[in-house]
Design an enzyme around this catalytic site. Sequence first.
Site, short mmCIF file in Angstrom:
data_model
loop_
_atom_site.label_atom_id
_atom_site.label_comp_id
_atom_site.label_asym_id
_atom_site.label_seq_id
_atom_site.Cartn_x
_atom_site.Cartn_y
_atom_site.Cartn_z
N TYR A 67 2.57 11.15 14.99
CA TYR A 67 3.52 10.22 15.32
C TYR A 67 4.28 10.37 16.52
CZ TYR A 67 2.94 8.50 10.47
OH TYR A 67 2.17 7.98 9.33
N PHE A 226 2.69 0.97 4.54
CA PHE A 226 2.84 -0.70 4.96
C PHE A 226 3.37 -1.26 3.52
CE2 PHE A 226 -0.43 0.00 8.64
CZ PHE A 226 0.53 0.42 9.51
N PRO A 227 4.09 -1.00 2.99
CA PRO A 227 4.44 -1.66 1.74
C PRO A 227 5.27 -3.00 2.03
CG PRO A 227 6.26 -0.05 2.33
CD PRO A 227 5.12 0.27 3.16
N LEU A 228 5.47 -3.35 3.46
CA LEU A 228 6.07 -4.54 3.91
C LEU A 228 5.00 -5.17 4.57
CD1 LEU A 228 9.69 -3.76 4.35
CD2 LEU A 228 8.72 -4.75 2.33
N GLY A 231 5.84 -5.80 8.19
CA GLY A 231 6.84 -6.75 8.64
C GLY A 231 6.23 -8.15 8.21
#
Length: 299
Positions: A67, A226-228, A231
């Site tokens: 990252y 990526f639980p959302l 976005g």
Amino acid sequence: MNASHAFAHPPTTIRLGDLEVRRLGYGAIRLPGKDVWGEPDDPDRARALLRRAVELGINFIDTAWFYGPFVANRLIFEALHPYPRDLVIATKLGSQRLPDKGWAPAARPEELRRGVEDDLRTLHLDRLDVVHLRFMRTSGVPLMESLDALIAMQAEGKIRHLALSSVDARQVEAVLARTPIVAVQNMFSAAGSGGMLAKYSNSEVEAPEAVLELCSARGLAYLPFFPLAAGTVGKQKPALAAIAKQHEASPSQIALAWLLARSPVILPIPGTSSLAHLEENWEARRIVLSPRELEAIRT
């Protein structure tokens, strides 16, 4: 456990082997600059966000040397070292960054060893709490060959607990037959576990629900990344908006509350570079969803 940290959908904490963390963490992928590359626009704000996460009660941070590369780890060190005693920092191996800012596999034993050493160096740790082995089908390296390299480093004392990422249920079973693991980190959200986002991120997994069921049966933590849906979960799942309005919440908060209610082994790790979004995500743990609302989101 502090009552202010209680979750509307219990349990409040989850175990990763001999470690215990609150069941809503922070993903460090948004700490670096655009495209997860280079320095953030405001490094001081990034460090302040990390300190605020710990102040709120978040004690699980998911990061990786690639990252940035190295940027997220360095910011974590600068903001939080000496680390709180209950803070668990998980890392991930199996990928690398290319000079053109692209992503590529890095699953050969020597690449994994270099990744462990980079994580230890940049986080200033003697041992990594949890290391996720991310399986990328394009790597050409058998999963077990990569796994054996990490098992060797665990025996050397460099790794405390092993975990997996982007794997199907058969792969989890095969790994469990060889060595204990404490978690599985797969792409998973109210918007689903496939589609273009999964394809773009090389995160496609056969029968995603079967992996969650296996983790529940085996007592393994299941970490949705990526639980959302990066976005976009509110746009992909229209049912969230109406439910959010009823709760005076945002669709993203409802998406996180749904995950927490979905299974007691789920530990979401939403990432953000916004302090406001960090606090909004943390407040999602207080939202009580009815069985009808849970079913409306799932279908």
